[in-house]
Scaffold this motif. Structure first.
Motif, PDB file in Angstrom:
ATOM      1  N   ASN A  21     105.352  18.859  54.526  1.00 20.75           N
ATOM      2  CA  ASN A  21     106.033  18.141  55.601  1.00 20.75           C
ATOM      3  C   ASN A  21     107.535  18.256  55.409  1.00 20.75           C
ATOM      4  O   ASN A  21     108.097  17.631  54.505  1.00 20.75           O
ATOM      5  N   SER A  27     103.794   7.050  50.591  1.00 19.45           N
ATOM      6  CA  SER A  27     103.169   8.191  51.252  1.00 19.45           C
ATOM      7  C   SER A  27     104.028   8.738  52.399  1.00 19.45           C
ATOM      8  O   SER A  27     103.682   9.735  52.998  1.00 19.45           O
ATOM      9  N   GLU A  67      97.709  20.855  58.976  1.00 18.36           N
ATOM     10  CA  GLU A  67      96.335  20.769  58.453  1.00 18.36           C
ATOM     11  C   GLU A  67      95.380  21.515  59.378  1.00 18.36           C
ATOM     12  O   GLU A  67      94.534  22.297  58.927  1.00 18.36           O
ATOM     13  N   ASP A 124      97.053  19.345  50.584  1.00 16.65           N
ATOM     14  CA  ASP A 124      97.844  18.512  51.483  1.00 16.65           C
ATOM     15  C   ASP A 124      99.172  18.240  50.782  1.00 16.65           C
ATOM     16  O   ASP A 124      99.277  17.379  49.923  1.00 16.65           O
ATOM     17  N   HIS A 140     109.621  16.989  57.270  1.00 20.46           N
ATOM     18  CA  HIS A 140     110.181  15.685  57.622  1.00 20.46           C
ATOM     19  C   HIS A 140     109.877  14.623  56.578  1.00 20.46           C
ATOM     20  O   HIS A 140     110.154  13.463  56.785  1.00 20.46           O
ATOM     21  N   LYS A 141     109.317  14.969  55.463  1.00 19.30           N
ATOM     22  CA  LYS A 141     109.246  13.991  54.380  1.00 19.30           C
ATOM     23  C   LYS A 141     110.142  14.456  53.222  1.00 19.30           C
ATOM     24  O   LYS A 141     110.996  13.733  52.772  1.00 19.30           O
ATOM     25  N   THR A 148      94.659  11.683  58.129  1.00 22.96           N
ATOM     26  CA  THR A 148      94.767  12.898  58.940  1.00 22.96           C
ATOM     27  C   THR A 148      93.824  13.993  58.442  1.00 22.96           C
ATOM     28  O   THR A 148      93.430  14.851  59.228  1.00 22.96           O
ATOM     29  N   GLY A 164     102.651  17.379  60.011  1.00 20.38           N
ATOM     30  CA  GLY A 164     101.727  17.557  58.897  1.00 20.38           C
ATOM     31  C   GLY A 164     100.304  17.770  59.384  1.00 20.38           C
ATOM     32  O   GLY A 164      99.621  18.716  58.969  1.00 20.38           O
ATOM     33  N   ALA A 165      99.856  16.907  60.289  1.00 26.53           N
ATOM     34  CA  ALA A 165      98.485  17.019  60.795  1.00 26.53           C
ATOM     35  C   ALA A 165      98.295  18.343  61.545  1.00 26.53           C
ATOM     36  O   ALA A 165      97.227  18.959  61.471  1.00 26.53           O
TER      37      ALA A 165
HETATM   38  C1  LIG Z   1     102.280  11.982  56.228  1.00 25.48           C
HETATM   39  C2  LIG Z   1     101.082  12.581  55.674  1.00 25.48           C
HETATM   40  C3  LIG Z   1     100.285  13.443  56.447  1.00 25.48           C
HETATM   41  C4  LIG Z   1     100.502  13.687  57.940  1.00 25.48           C
HETATM   42  O1  LIG Z   1     101.747  14.164  58.323  1.00 25.48           O
HETATM   43  P1  LIG Z   1     102.233  13.966  59.833  1.00 25.48           P
HETATM   44  O2  LIG Z   1     103.485  14.753  59.961  1.00 25.48           O
HETATM   45  O3  LIG Z   1     102.437  12.503  60.017  1.00 25.48           O
HETATM   46  O4  LIG Z   1     101.159  14.483  60.746  1.00 25.48           O
HETATM   47  C5  LIG Z   1      99.208  14.034  55.826  1.00 25.48           C
HETATM   48  N1  LIG Z   1      98.911  13.785  54.531  1.00 25.48           N
HETATM   49  C6  LIG Z   1      99.640  12.954  53.772  1.00 25.48           C
HETATM   50  C7  LIG Z   1      99.250  12.734  52.334  1.00 25.48           C
HETATM   51  C8  LIG Z   1     100.752  12.317  54.307  1.00 25.48           C
HETATM   52  O5  LIG Z   1     101.470  11.475  53.553  1.00 25.48           O
END
Ligand SMILES: *Cc1c(COP(=O)(O)O)cnc(C)c1O
Length: 496
Positions: free
Chosen positions: A273, A79, A144, A249, A275-276, A175, A140-141
């Motif tokens: 994200n 995740s 959202e 999401d 950063h992911k 989140t 990410g949050a």
């Molecule tokens: C990481 C993640 C988030 C939150 O992202 P942040 O940048 O840490 O706030 C939300 N939903 C999922 C499914 C995630 O893996």
């Protein structure tokens, strides 16, 4: 390392009077030159460590060795998409013209940074099948929250303010309910089936009971078990029929990159994200970026500052509510984390249209390879093709008493970062592995061999596994104590 200076705090290495450098004494006239009110001035000198320069250099170099990142080794934290961040993206973001631009400068009429902003938001719109993106949210949050504020503003604008509930599957990332609560919306949980997908008949029940109060449904697809929701089109159609919007999401967009798009699945609002999936290193709290995209018809609600492009292609930043009356307003300073935006655009452009198409399928192939190789020793609760990650429910043989926590700790001894554990909450012993697309078969095979070895150790020497890790600077910490009574400074720890 067997060295008695190693592992100490910088304060413990301090000796009164030691210095790293000698500063010239300031003339006396400089000492009292301050206009600050007396109550803001400190009455005693700060407690600073006093060390020679070499001790300081070694101390921080040694500390950096205790760190673990993707560039140190395999990091299958489910995740979180801890994938390799190509060095070229860092280099591009560090170019002086980008790195040294003050955010205030980038707000100026037709500044080149604004063109970068537009190029990235268009790329994300194309990748997700949505109409327009804001790049302002910083996580990410945060995305959202921004997306839910847009949804709420949309309903209020239609004169339908009674929609205050958000449907969220029980498998959702934590989140999701947190963001809904921060947005002042009420969370209603949608049950999952034993196979981890959404229980559509429960969704139907909820919609017929409270459909007219539903602002939106939030969904992660593939879900947090790495499973693609086969009935996603059905779900989005049902929520739309009840008047609610669909929120995607997209934190884990890596699984779908180049294969399918949230917009085509019927989603109205989505965050991703950077950063992911898009080349910014993460962990330790940032900096991140969680751009939010909306479908056609929702653009007017996007936050301020808003980057406008006129008919001649010139950019202008709108910051005043009068210029964007339906906007939800500002959700942060300036236009987001620019360094992260530049890395993401560099990543997208350096892969290009063709290579980007391989990301999702390769991430999926790697996760399924690991799943198939480990299924004999670890309990596979959902036996179907997964997407970018796979979830086990601990060791297959539970009789040894060796838990998922123990396996995770033992992995540290073998030089691996642990997978995500005890999430998702659907199983008691969740062990969530996300290998990402970048890992070679050799890396995966070596990890698989270690996982088998730990399963063997659980049989032959369970005590040793239960007391792992044995090779890290500290062993197991008391999670509960650390969360309830965090001691975050050295001086505070001395007070005890
Ligand atoms: C990481 C993640 C988030 C939150 O992202 P942040 O940048 O840490 O706030 C939300 N939903 C999922 C499914 C995630 O893996």
């Amino acid at each position: 390392m067997n060295n008695k200076l190693y592992g100490k705090l910088i304060f413990e290495l301090s000796h009164p009077g030691r210095k790293g450098c000698a500063l010239q004494q300031l003339p006396a006239s400089h000492h009292s030159a301050t206009d600050l009110p007396a109550h803001l001035l400190r009455s005693a000198a700060p407690r600073l460590p006093e060390c020679d320069e070499l001790t300081v250099a070694r101390h921080y170099t040694n500390l950096s060795h205790d760190n673990f990142g993707v560039n140190d080794g395999f990091y299958p934290l489910g995740s979180c998409t801890m994938k390799y961040n190509p060095a070229i993206d860092e280099e591009v973001a560090a170019i002086g013209a980008f790195a040294a631009t003050h955010p205030e400068q980038a707000m100026h009429h037709d500044h080149p940074m604004l063109r970068i902003y537009t190029q990235l938001r268009q790329a994300l719109a194309e990748l997700t099948g949505l109409s327009e993106f804001t790049l302002n949210p910083c996580a990410g949050a945060h995305g959202e929250l921004t997306g839910l504020m847009i949804i709420r503003a949309y309903h209020e604008h239609r004169g339908d303010a009674a929609r205050t509930k958000v449907l969220i599957p029980d498998s959702a990332h934590g989140t999701n309910p947190a963001s809904a609560a921060v947005c002042g919306l009420e969370v209603v949980e949608v049950r999952s089936l034993p196979d981890g997908t959404i229980d559509v008949s429960h969704l139907e029940e909820l919609l017929s009971a409270i459909g007219s109060e539903v602002a939106a449904m939030m969904m992660t697809n593939p879900n947090t078990l790495g499973i693609f929701e086969p009935r996603v089109l059905d779900i989005t159609a049902k929520v739309h029929a009840a008047g609610g919007l669909m929120y995607y999401d997209g934190a884990n967009l890596n699984a779908l990159l180049g294969c399918c798009r949230p917009g085509d699945m019927g989603f109205d609002v989505c965050h991703v994200n950077l950063h992911k999936t898009f080349a910014t290193p993460h962990g330790g709290g940032g900096p991140g970026s969680g751009p939010v995209g909306v479908r056609k018809g929702l653009e007017a609600f996007l936050p301020l500052p808003y980057v406008m492009v006129d008919a001649e292609g010139r950019h202008r930043v709108l910051t005043r509510r009068e210029e964007r009356p339906l906007s939800i307003g500002s959700i942060g300073a300036y236009l987001g984390n620019y360094g992260v935006l530049i890395k993401a655009l560099a990543y997208i452009l350096s892969l290009g249209r063709e290579e980007l198409r391989h990301v999702g399928p390769l991430a999926t192939l790697n996760a399924n390879y690991v799943k198939e190789q480990l299924r004999d020793t670890f309990l596979l609760p959902i036996d179907r093709v997964c997407k970018h990650e796979c979830v086990f429910d601990g060791l297959a043989d539970k009789s040894t008493g060796v838990t998922t926590m123990d396996v995770a700790k033992r992995l540290l001894d073998y030089g691996y970062h642990a997978p995500t554990i005890y999430f998702p909450l659907l199983f008691h012993e969740s062990l969530m592995i996300e290998p990402t697309e970048n890992e070679s078969k050799e890396t995966l095979d070596a990890f698989i061999a270690v996982m088998h070895k730990i399963a063997e150790e659980a049989q032959s020497d369970p005590e040793m596994v239960k007391t792992a890790p044995h090779s890290t600077p500290i062993g197991r910490v008391d999670d509960v104590l650390a969360a309830k009574h965090p001691v975050t400074t050295y001086w505070k720890s001395l007070e005890k």
